[in-house]
Design a protein around this motif. Structure first.
Motif, short mmCIF file in Angstrom:
data_model
loop_
_atom_site.label_atom_id
_atom_site.label_comp_id
_atom_site.label_asym_id
_atom_site.label_seq_id
_atom_site.Cartn_x
_atom_site.Cartn_y
_atom_site.Cartn_z
N GLY A 237 0.79 -1.21 0.00
CA GLY A 237 0.00 0.00 0.00
C GLY A 237 0.83 1.27 0.00
N THR A 238 0.20 2.34 0.45
CA THR A 238 0.84 3.66 0.52
C THR A 238 1.02 4.07 1.96
OG1 THR A 238 -0.11 4.40 -1.58
CG2 THR A 238 0.63 6.11 -0.07
N SER A 239 2.23 4.47 2.31
CA SER A 239 2.53 4.95 3.65
C SER A 239 2.36 6.47 3.69
CB SER A 239 3.96 4.57 4.04
OG SER A 239 4.31 5.12 5.30
N ILE A 240 1.64 6.95 4.70
CA ILE A 240 1.41 8.39 4.86
C ILE A 240 2.41 8.91 5.89
CG2 ILE A 240 -0.27 10.15 5.47
CD1 ILE A 240 -2.43 8.03 4.75
N GLU A 241 3.26 9.80 5.46
CA GLU A 241 4.40 10.22 6.27
C GLU A 241 4.17 11.57 6.94
OE1 GLU A 241 6.97 8.23 6.75
OE2 GLU A 241 6.10 6.72 5.42
N GLY A 242 4.84 11.75 8.10
CA GLY A 242 4.83 13.03 8.78
C GLY A 242 3.57 13.25 9.59
N GLU A 243 3.37 14.49 9.98
CA GLU A 243 2.19 14.87 10.74
C GLU A 243 1.77 16.27 10.32
OE1 GLU A 243 2.82 15.59 14.98
OE2 GLU A 243 4.97 15.52 14.60
N PHE A 244 0.48 16.53 10.50
CA PHE A 244 -0.05 17.85 10.15
C PHE A 244 0.02 18.74 11.38
CE2 PHE A 244 -3.14 21.09 9.31
CZ PHE A 244 -2.94 21.36 7.97
N GLU A 245 0.68 19.87 11.24
CA GLU A 245 0.85 20.78 12.37
C GLU A 245 0.16 22.10 12.09
OE1 GLU A 245 4.95 21.29 13.19
OE2 GLU A 245 5.32 19.19 13.68
#
Length: 392
Positions: A237-245
């Motif tokens: 699948g697709t990995s979603i990286e980071g975080e929304f700040e």
């Protein structure tokens, strides 16, 4: 590893697909992982139920009716897991240890939900909780909902509060694709994508993960999207990286504002492309763009302003659709990023009104899916930044 697996409506749309979902959960449990399951309503059950409410129904009655899809799904999944020898139990609003609690305003009660989620997580080494997505419970016991895409929100929120290692969104696409495979030939899976990129795509119509869900993604929490046919919760699948700040920042260097005018310029195919390409061909970076019926405005670094003006002037001379280019500088830009800003009613007035009260002229205001850019005179930059920080 502790994993929250969310199965969407399509991935639970038939008995065979429920079997496939149960197989993937059972395999992960057998490998020694702690798994919690969040289930959407089977297929289009929720939409079908909503269509059948042709009478006047109160919020509580409506919530009870539409909850039946998720309530059925968790019972089906729990039974399928039990048939495979997996110790599982379903949870729905009204269960003694139901985790998702909302306050009197219908917002998630963070502290209560975190506490309950952690208590539930402590039992995951012995039992698989199968939890209704989309639904919540108020302190008085009434059923509430988390809105469109609420099952995604349930999964990522619980992943965060359960201190899970990963949230896996099981759906009917391979992951995030380079284009709509139903429209674009050769569309392929993107191995990874940032939270910011996916939130913007989601707000603009990409039905992969609900934007509200990604607000709960922290940097240490993995989120991955896989196809229900894949059969393995832990790979692909697709990995979603980071975080929304959420943040408020100001560009350190001043900008110049270059406005190209032309009659009905917005309706002239190729005009924007030719102007932006001309700047790009000369290595002029465009910080932002705004357009009107008769104008296109480019914001560039003030040090490149005169050079850029000459480039655009040559385009004006070449194209009959264009009439002039003007230069205004220096300007500052303050960007407010976070949440679902442009989708919150009244958010623009919340920004503009305090600036007007401070006698600050807003030269331009540009919104995207998750940010608002405020362009003001360079001399007003510090006061604008301070006001924006106080607001957000």
């Amino acid at each position: 590893m502790r994993v929250v697996a969310k199965f969407g409506g399509t991935s639970l749309g038939s008995g065979d697909r429920i079997d496939r979902a149960a197989d993937s959960v059972a395999a992960a449990v057998e490998d020694g992982h702690e798994i919690a399951v969040v289930a959407s309503a089977m297929g289009s059950t929720t939409d079908d139920l909503l269509e059948e409410i042709t009478f006047e129904a109160g919020d509580q009655d409506r919530a009870q009716i539409v909850s039946m899809g998720e309530r059925t799904s968790v019972r089906m999944l729990k039974a399928a897991l039990s048939a495979r020898g997996v110790e599982a139990r379903f949870l729905e609003p009204g269960s003694d240890d139901w985790p998702v609690i909302t306050d009197e305003h219908g917002e998630v009660d963070v502290e209560e939900t975190r506490t309950r989620a952690l208590e539930l997580a402590e039992e995951m080494d012995e039992v698989v909780p199968v939890i209704t997505g989309f639904l919540a419970e108020a302190h008085d016991g009434t059923v509430t909902t988390l809105g469109r895409g609420g099952s995604d929100t349930t999964a990522v929120m619980l992943g965060k509060y359960m201190e899970a290692d990963e949230v896996v969104i099981v759906t009917d696409v391979e992951g995030v694709m380079t284009g709509d495979p139903n429209v674009v030939e050769g569309a392929r899976n993107v191995g990874e994508i940032s939270v910011d990129e996916l939130r913007n795509l989601s707000f603009r119509g990409a039905e992969v993960v609900a934007p509200s869900a990604l607000s709960y993604k922290g940097g240490n929490l993995g989120v991955r999207v896989v196809h229900y046919l894949h059969g393995d919760l832990l790979t692909g699948g697709t990995s979603i990286e980071g975080e929304f700040e959420s943040l408020v920042d100001m560009r350190e260097q001043p900008l110049a504002c270059l406005t190209v005018a032309g009659r009905a310029i917005r309706n002239q195919p190729g005009v924007f492309q030719s102007l932006s390409a001309a700047l790009g061909d000369h290595d002029v970076n465009i910080d932002a763009v705004a357009s009107g019926v008769d104008t296109i405005t480019f914001y560039v670094d003030v040090d490149e302003a005169e050079f850029a003006e000459n480039i655009l002037h040559r385009e004006v001379i070449k194209q009959d659709a264009l009439s002039s280019v003007t230069l205004d500088d220096p300007l500052a830009v303050v960007r407010v990023t976070g949440g679902e800003l442009p989708n919150q009613p009244g958010v623009i007035s919340e920004i503009v009104n305090p600036l007007a009260e401070a006698h600050i002229n807003v030269h331009d205001l540009i919104t995207s899916a998750t940010s608002v850019a405020i362009f003001v005179g360079w001399a007003d930059r510090e006061e604008t930044l301070e006001i924006a920080q106080d607001l957000f």
